[in-house]
Design a protein around this motif. Structure first.
Motif, PDB file in Angstrom:
ATOM      1  N   TYR A  70       1.954 -27.700  31.499  1.00 31.84           N
ATOM      2  CA  TYR A  70       2.584 -28.989  31.776  1.00 31.84           C
ATOM      3  C   TYR A  70       3.890 -28.808  32.548  1.00 31.84           C
ATOM      4  N   VAL A  71       4.733 -27.869  32.105  1.00 30.94           N
ATOM      5  CA  VAL A  71       6.037 -27.658  32.745  1.00 30.94           C
ATOM      6  C   VAL A  71       5.863 -27.217  34.197  1.00 30.94           C
ATOM      7  N   GLU A  72       4.847 -26.450  34.471  1.00 27.97           N
ATOM      8  CA  GLU A  72       4.617 -26.001  35.847  1.00 27.97           C
ATOM      9  C   GLU A  72       4.297 -27.148  36.791  1.00 27.97           C
ATOM     10  N   GLY A  73       3.897 -28.274  36.243  1.00 17.33           N
ATOM     11  CA  GLY A  73       3.551 -29.418  37.070  1.00 17.33           C
ATOM     12  C   GLY A  73       4.665 -30.418  37.265  1.00 17.33           C
ATOM     13  N   ILE A  74       5.864 -30.168  36.720  1.00 23.70           N
ATOM     14  CA  ILE A  74       7.003 -31.061  36.896  1.00 23.70           C
ATOM     15  C   ILE A  74       8.167 -30.275  37.498  1.00 23.70           C
ATOM     16  N   ASN A  75       9.323 -30.901  37.611  1.00 22.04           N
ATOM     17  CA  ASN A  75      10.440 -30.284  38.339  1.00 22.04           C
ATOM     18  C   ASN A  75      11.373 -29.446  37.483  1.00 22.04           C
ATOM     19  N   THR A  76      11.041 -29.193  36.240  1.00 26.20           N
ATOM     20  CA  THR A  76      11.898 -28.400  35.360  1.00 26.20           C
ATOM     21  C   THR A  76      12.260 -27.063  36.004  1.00 26.20           C
ATOM     22  N   SER A  77      13.555 -26.723  35.938  1.00 23.88           N
ATOM     23  CA  SER A  77      13.989 -25.385  36.387  1.00 23.88           C
ATOM     24  C   SER A  77      13.859 -24.375  35.258  1.00 23.88           C
ATOM     25  N   ALA A  78      14.310 -24.758  34.062  1.00 23.39           N
ATOM     26  CA  ALA A  78      14.236 -23.854  32.908  1.00 23.39           C
ATOM     27  C   ALA A  78      14.267 -24.689  31.638  1.00 23.39           C
ATOM     28  N   VAL A  79      13.553 -24.215  30.618  1.00 26.44           N
ATOM     29  CA  VAL A  79      13.552 -24.891  29.323  1.00 26.44           C
ATOM     30  C   VAL A  79      13.370 -23.844  28.235  1.00 26.44           C
ATOM     31  N   ASP A  95      18.787 -17.951  32.160  1.00 27.74           N
ATOM     32  CA  ASP A  95      20.128 -17.386  32.328  1.00 27.74           C
ATOM     33  C   ASP A  95      20.855 -17.953  33.542  1.00 27.74           C
ATOM     34  N   SER A  96      20.195 -18.796  34.318  1.00 29.75           N
ATOM     35  CA  SER A  96      20.793 -19.332  35.531  1.00 29.75           C
ATOM     36  C   SER A  96      21.833 -20.397  35.192  1.00 29.75           C
ATOM     37  N   LEU A  97      22.960 -20.369  35.903  1.00 31.05           N
ATOM     38  CA  LEU A  97      24.054 -21.308  35.673  1.00 31.05           C
ATOM     39  C   LEU A  97      23.941 -22.519  36.597  1.00 31.05           C
ATOM     40  N   SER A  98      24.156 -23.704  36.041  1.00 33.37           N
ATOM     41  CA  SER A  98      24.298 -24.917  36.836  1.00 33.37           C
ATOM     42  C   SER A  98      25.019 -25.964  35.995  1.00 33.37           C
ATOM     43  N   ARG A 322      22.360 -36.084  27.259  1.00 30.16           N
ATOM     44  CA  ARG A 322      21.530 -36.409  28.424  1.00 30.16           C
ATOM     45  C   ARG A 322      22.370 -36.419  29.684  1.00 30.16           C
ATOM     46  N   GLY A 323      21.903 -35.702  30.713  1.00 34.92           N
ATOM     47  CA  GLY A 323      22.628 -35.631  31.966  1.00 34.92           C
ATOM     48  C   GLY A 323      21.740 -35.873  33.163  1.00 34.92           C
ATOM     49  N   ALA A 324      22.341 -36.284  34.270  1.00 32.14           N
ATOM     50  CA  ALA A 324      21.618 -36.605  35.498  1.00 32.14           C
ATOM     51  C   ALA A 324      20.777 -35.434  35.983  1.00 32.14           C
ATOM     52  N   TYR A 325      19.714 -35.758  36.661  1.00 37.11           N
ATOM     53  CA  TYR A 325      18.766 -34.837  37.304  1.00 37.11           C
ATOM     54  C   TYR A 325      17.829 -34.151  36.316  1.00 37.11           C
ATOM     55  N   GLY A 326      18.233 -34.045  35.052  1.00 35.87           N
ATOM     56  CA  GLY A 326      17.350 -33.403  34.078  1.00 35.87           C
ATOM     57  C   GLY A 326      18.045 -32.360  33.234  1.00 35.87           C
ATOM     58  N   GLN A 327      19.285 -32.643  32.834  1.00 40.37           N
ATOM     59  CA  GLN A 327      20.043 -31.736  31.959  1.00 40.37           C
ATOM     60  C   GLN A 327      20.021 -32.345  30.541  1.00 40.37           C
ATOM     61  N   PHE A 328      19.495 -31.583  29.590  1.00 40.89           N
ATOM     62  CA  PHE A 328      19.323 -32.125  28.245  1.00 40.89           C
ATOM     63  C   PHE A 328      19.550 -31.055  27.180  1.00 40.89           C
ATOM     64  N   HIS A 341      17.240 -27.901  28.305  1.00 41.79           N
ATOM     65  CA  HIS A 341      16.463 -28.127  29.527  1.00 41.79           C
ATOM     66  C   HIS A 341      17.391 -28.251  30.722  1.00 41.79           C
ATOM     67  N   LYS A 342      16.995 -27.643  31.837  1.00 46.20           N
ATOM     68  CA  LYS A 342      17.781 -27.688  33.067  1.00 46.20           C
ATOM     69  C   LYS A 342      16.891 -28.033  34.257  1.00 46.20           C
ATOM     70  N   THR A 343      17.426 -28.827  35.173  1.00 46.52           N
ATOM     71  CA  THR A 343      16.836 -29.022  36.491  1.00 46.52           C
ATOM     72  C   THR A 343      17.971 -28.936  37.499  1.00 46.52           C
ATOM     73  N   VAL A 344      17.840 -28.057  38.466  1.00 47.67           N
ATOM     74  CA  VAL A 344      18.914 -27.906  39.444  1.00 47.67           C
ATOM     75  C   VAL A 344      19.030 -29.191  40.247  1.00 47.67           C
ATOM     76  N   PRO A 345      20.239 -29.559  40.697  1.00 44.58           N
ATOM     77  CA  PRO A 345      20.465 -30.885  41.270  1.00 44.58           C
ATOM     78  C   PRO A 345      19.718 -31.198  42.559  1.00 44.58           C
ATOM     79  N   ASP A 346      19.063 -30.230  43.211  1.00 45.92           N
ATOM     80  CA  ASP A 346      18.276 -30.580  44.396  1.00 45.92           C
ATOM     81  C   ASP A 346      16.878 -31.062  44.019  1.00 45.92           C
ATOM     82  N   ALA A 347      16.611 -31.147  42.727  1.00 48.24           N
ATOM     83  CA  ALA A 347      15.374 -31.731  42.208  1.00 48.24           C
ATOM     84  C   ALA A 347      15.756 -32.700  41.088  1.00 48.24           C
TER      85      ALA A 347
END
Length: 370
Positions: A70-79, A95-98, A322-328, A341-347
């Protein structure tokens, strides 16, 4: 103002997967209670331990594999999902920072705790008491807002904020609401709460974040040097205190909340503070604008709290930053789980997609019947 205690919202065994969810995911797991005593708590050291046998931890390995798909089909960067202090699910570069977007506010609520407990911060002080004003000037009624009203988004101050990303466009006229009576998600409130924190403690927010959370919780990827405030100071003198963390360090934030501020025998947050800031201050039926009323969420001290009849099964007593773009950062006590959960801001990962992760993770819990 009523605070609903955590234990009053989470009682008995919670059915963890509704039939609809089981059919949607293909995995129907029998519910079982999760022990949550401090004696059974495991805490990460230099790194997180991994659960090698999900069934032994009460989770279906097959169902967790489906979450990866499921995660591979959405814009999640890391969870990352943590149960009992160990990683049960991980996907992407944790381990990626954003930046955390509005999750910063939930973390500020945590930072307030020790200073409220020792009397450094008095939540009843008003903006007038603090001598706080802003570029357009504050009205006399607005200066009656308390620090408590700032951290609960009930100030009644509708001065422009230095950064976007809130509901100020839906605010009633300035001066029309008595402080403490009307909820509105406003970056002016949240940024002013940061300014009040620094004024009353004499500390920079990022220094407090380092000494009060990053170091005692053993953040693996902490970098104080990259943290700085931002915003348009011509709109408001109170800038946004954006924070930059990794997914795996966000999970440490959620885990100390789940453990009521305890961390490996040390008290990081005052006794009861974690419970207090995720208690319902604004129930779902009092949310503003009106379109938010009757939904899944109420609001605490800068934390979103599942509330009301629309709460999905298994999410009773759960709460989220809850944060914009997908930060939770989400805590689900019914299964003793923390999800970061993280999504980098270009997604962007919409909330509905993120809920797809959460519901699948909750449904993967099968207790003794795995």
């Amino acid at each position: 103002m009523m605070i609903v205690r955590h234990e009053d919202r989470v009682k008995g065994c919670v059915a963890l997967a509704a039939l609809v969810l089981a059919l949607a995911t293909g995995f129907g797991c029998a519910p079982a209670p999760v022990a949550d005593s401090a004696a059974e708590a495991v805490y990460p050291g230099a790194s997180w331990e991994r659960i090698t046998d999900p069934a032994a931890a009460g989770f279906s390995a097959e169902a967790l594999d489906a979450v990866h798909l499921y995660v591979e089909g959405i814009n999640t960067s890391a969870v990352m999902a943590v149960v009992g202090g160990r990683v049960v699910f991980e996907h992407g570069p944790v381990d990626s920072l954003s930046y955390l977007a509005s999750v910063r506010k939930s973390i500020l609520a945590m930072l307030y705790g020790n200073y409220v407990a020792d009397g450094t911060i008095d939540l009843e002080l008003t903006l007038e008491d603090l001598g706080m004003d802003d570029v357009q000037g504050l009205l006399p009624i607005e200066k009656r807002a308390r620090v408590l009203d700032l951290v609960t988004a009930r100030s009644g101050v509708y001065h422009p904020a230095s950064n976007a990303g809130d509901n100020l466009a839906d605010a009633p006229p300035r001066g029309s609401q008595e402080p403490g009576t009307y909820y509105l998600y406003s970056n002016w409130d949240f940024n002013a709460a940061g300014a009040a924190f620094e004024q009353l403690t004499g500390r920079n927010i990022y220094d407090a974040l380092e000494t009060d959370l990053a170091l005692p919780l053993g953040f693996e990827d902490w970098d104080r040097s990259i943290h700085r405030k931002s915003g348009d100071a011509t709109r408001s003198r109170n800038l946004a205190y954006h924070m930059v963390l990794s997914t795996r360090d966000m999970a440490r934030i959620g885990y100390v909340m789940l453990r009521d501020g305890m961390w490996d025998g040390e008290r990081i947050l005052p006794d009861g503070w974690a419970e207090r800031i995720v208690g319902i201050v604004t129930p779902s039926e009092e949310m503003n604008p009106e379109g938010l009323r009757g939904g899944e969420f109420g609001y605490g001290y800068m934390w979103w709290v599942w509330d009301g009849p629309a709460v999905p099964e298994g999410f009773e007593g759960a709460y989220s930053g809850r944060g914009a773009y997908g930060q939770f950062i989400t805590v689900i006590p019914s299964v003793g789980m923390v999800v970061a959960h993280k999504t980098v801001p270009d997604a962007q990962t919409p909330w509905s997609d993120y809920m797809g992760i959460l519901t699948r993770l909750v449904a993967a819990h099968c207790g003794a019947d795995c």
